[in-house]
Design a protein around this motif. Structure first.
Motif, PDB file in Angstrom:
ATOM      1  N   SER A  60     -23.787 -31.537 -29.668  1.00  0.00           N
ATOM      2  CA  SER A  60     -23.470 -30.353 -28.863  1.00  0.00           C
ATOM      3  C   SER A  60     -24.211 -29.124 -29.374  1.00  0.00           C
ATOM      4  O   SER A  60     -24.711 -28.309 -28.587  1.00  0.00           O
ATOM      5  CB  SER A  60     -21.958 -30.096 -28.888  1.00  0.00           C
ATOM      6  N   VAL A  64     -26.773 -26.476 -27.475  1.00  0.00           N
ATOM      7  CA  VAL A  64     -26.538 -25.031 -27.517  1.00  0.00           C
ATOM      8  C   VAL A  64     -27.811 -24.310 -27.953  1.00  0.00           C
ATOM      9  O   VAL A  64     -28.181 -23.266 -27.397  1.00  0.00           O
ATOM     10  CB  VAL A  64     -25.373 -24.699 -28.474  1.00  0.00           C
ATOM     11  N   TYR A  68     -29.517 -21.428 -25.670  1.00  0.00           N
ATOM     12  CA  TYR A  68     -29.379 -20.028 -26.059  1.00  0.00           C
ATOM     13  C   TYR A  68     -30.399 -19.557 -27.088  1.00  0.00           C
ATOM     14  O   TYR A  68     -30.339 -18.419 -27.546  1.00  0.00           O
ATOM     15  CB  TYR A  68     -27.957 -19.780 -26.573  1.00  0.00           C
ATOM     16  N   THR A  73     -29.720 -19.360 -32.630  1.00  0.00           N
ATOM     17  CA  THR A  73     -28.728 -20.316 -33.132  1.00  0.00           C
ATOM     18  C   THR A  73     -28.883 -20.515 -34.631  1.00  0.00           C
ATOM     19  O   THR A  73     -27.894 -20.585 -35.372  1.00  0.00           O
ATOM     20  CB  THR A  73     -28.888 -21.666 -32.407  1.00  0.00           C
ATOM     21  N   LEU A 194     -24.160 -24.717 -19.726  1.00  0.00           N
ATOM     22  CA  LEU A 194     -23.917 -25.746 -20.729  1.00  0.00           C
ATOM     23  C   LEU A 194     -22.883 -26.726 -20.183  1.00  0.00           C
ATOM     24  O   LEU A 194     -21.872 -26.324 -19.602  1.00  0.00           O
ATOM     25  CB  LEU A 194     -23.406 -25.108 -22.020  1.00  0.00           C
TER      26      LEU A 194
END
Length: 453
Positions: A60, A64, A68, A73, A194
């Motif tokens: 996951s 992400v 983003y 991140t 997402l």
């Protein structure tokens, strides 16, 4: 040119810290148990909590990062890792320490796929990427080895809190240089929503699987594993009906990438449990101290570093398929040597088998990772990294659980049986290497050599 190379080294430093955090805590567990009276039974969660959230959230977190921004991140993940390290080092009780370690694992799950995606963005397919992946693999091995060394020294001379506070200056340095060295052009690699249902299902399934094979026992283990299978099965169904799935079909439907995942899983399944078997052999059967045992495990990590270097050189001449195929042969040979060492009671022989096994692990990891990432598009680098890191996490956890049960679970120590199970995993991995098809890498042109910013 120097800036991009410095950026890759910076990302490898983050990888070093993440891996260091696992092994350095293992060394400190006895001291932590003594410092928190009555909490001895809970101290194992200082290690398990980190591993559970790290492995459970990698997939996951990778998506992400794609959605983003890889740099964003990475930076936020490193900041969270720093804060959790500080909280762990200052923890007034075992509950706070376990919570801090869990947050560390969660933060690391976001840092690793984002960092590896940035490594791919900074290097072109070919020689430059092969070398960068070799650095990445070697750094992980160095972090594992350094954890045992630094952990022992720090606990002895500065106390258990220092093993967590050590991360603080390293994380600060990484964050300080990240802004100037890491490229902003990957800040938003792909737009769109997402897949939250998919993220929840795969994370829940992975958490249940890792908990079931690494921490649970008895009925709880069965329930956790059944739940993991159910959640992951529902995840597959949901992904097939989702317009923007968490794991794109174009990625997992590629034979070369799928083969890389199987190779990564089989590699750690076959090699990681050696730590369990080796600990029993060295300490219980050979009567060696914990310090001497730790020293005898150093050849394994050194072998991984050397194997990573060797793998990068071999990929100049051979395809990833044949490098990985040969590396699995080395792992199998090491297991046979270990089997002979167990039969003859040779401490030196088992240490040699660890070094050879590490060499095969390093070379195969570089070959499989390069083969897998060669078919990954720019918008899927985060999720691909998450998958390529999740596979070895699951292999390590499942391999340790299965081999420990076979070798130690019946009340009778039967270490050779554990070796035979590891050999079976090596055979599976050898077969999977045949799927790493494609031409050998050639000397590529890195972004800095093309005059790109």
């Amino acid at each position: 040119m120097m800036r991009e190379r410095a950026a890759v080294l910076l990302l490898c430093a983050a990888q070093f810290v993440d891996v260091l955090g696992v092994t350095i805590a293992v060394i400190g567990l006895p001291e932590i148990g003594r410092r928190f009276p009555g909490a001895e039974a809970s101290t194992q969660w200082v290690v398990s909590g980190y591993a559970l959230l790290f492995g459970g959230f990698l997939v996951s977190a990778g998506r992400v990062a794609d959605r983003y921004g890889h740099r964003r991140t990475f930076v936020w993940g490193m900041a969270a890792f720093l804060a959790a390290s500080l909280a762990g080092g200052l923890a007034p009780g075992i509950e706070v320490l376990i919570t801090a370690r869990a947050v560390q694992g969660l933060a690391a799950a976001f840092v690793v796929p984002a960092a590896f995606a940035l490594v791919l963005s900074l290097t072109a397919e070919g020689r430059e990427r092969v070398v960068a992946v070799g650095w990445w693999t070697a750094t992980a091995a160095a972090g594992g080895a350094a954890g045992f060394l630094f952990g022992g020294l720090l606990v002895h001379y500065a106390g258990w809190r220092s093993i967590f506070l050590l991360n603080v200056p390293i994380c600060l340095a990484v964050l300080l240089f990240a802004r100037s060295l890491l490229p902003a052009r990957t800040e938003r690699a792909e737009r769109g929503s997402l897949d939250l249902p998919g993220a929840m299902l795969v994370t829940g399934g992975l958490l249940a699987a890792i908990y079931g094979v690494s921490a649970a026992t008895g009925t709880v283990r069965v329930v956790a594993l059944v739940g993991a299978v159910a959640l992951l099965a529902v995840f597959v169904v949901v992904e097939r009906r989702t317009a923007e799935p968490l794991v794109p079909a174009r990625l997992v439907g590629t034979p070369r990438f799928d083969a890389a995942l199987v190779v990564a899983f089989a590699l750690t399944f076959a090699t990681t449990p050696a730590s369990v078997l080796g600990t029993v052999f060295f300490q219980q059967q050979q009567g060696l101290s914990a310090g001497t045992t730790g020293f005898l495990f150093a050849p394994f990590s050194i072998g991984v570093v050397g194997g990573s270097w060797l793998g990068t050189r071999l990929l100049d001449r051979l395809s990833g398929r044949w490098v990985a195929f040969g590396a699995f042969g080395v792992v199998a040979a090491a297991l046979v040597i270990g089997l002979v060492a167990l039969h003859t009671g040779s401490t030196a022989g088992f240490a040699v088998s660890l070094a050879i096994s590490g060499t095969g692990l390093g070379a195969a990891s570089v070959a499989a990772t390069n083969a897998g990432t060669a078919v990954v598009g720019e918008t899927d680098r985060g999720i691909a990294s998450g998958l390529l890191n999740t596979a070895p996490q699951l292999g390590s956890a499942l391999g340790t659980a299965v081999i420990s049960t076979v070798a130690l679970g019946s009340g009778v120590t039967d270490l050779p049986s554990g070796i035979f199970v590891a050999l079976g995993a090596a055979v599976l991995g050898t077969a999977a290497t045949l799927g790493l098809s494609g031409p050998r890498v050639t000397a590529g042109t890195a972004p800095w050599e093309r005059g790109q910013p």
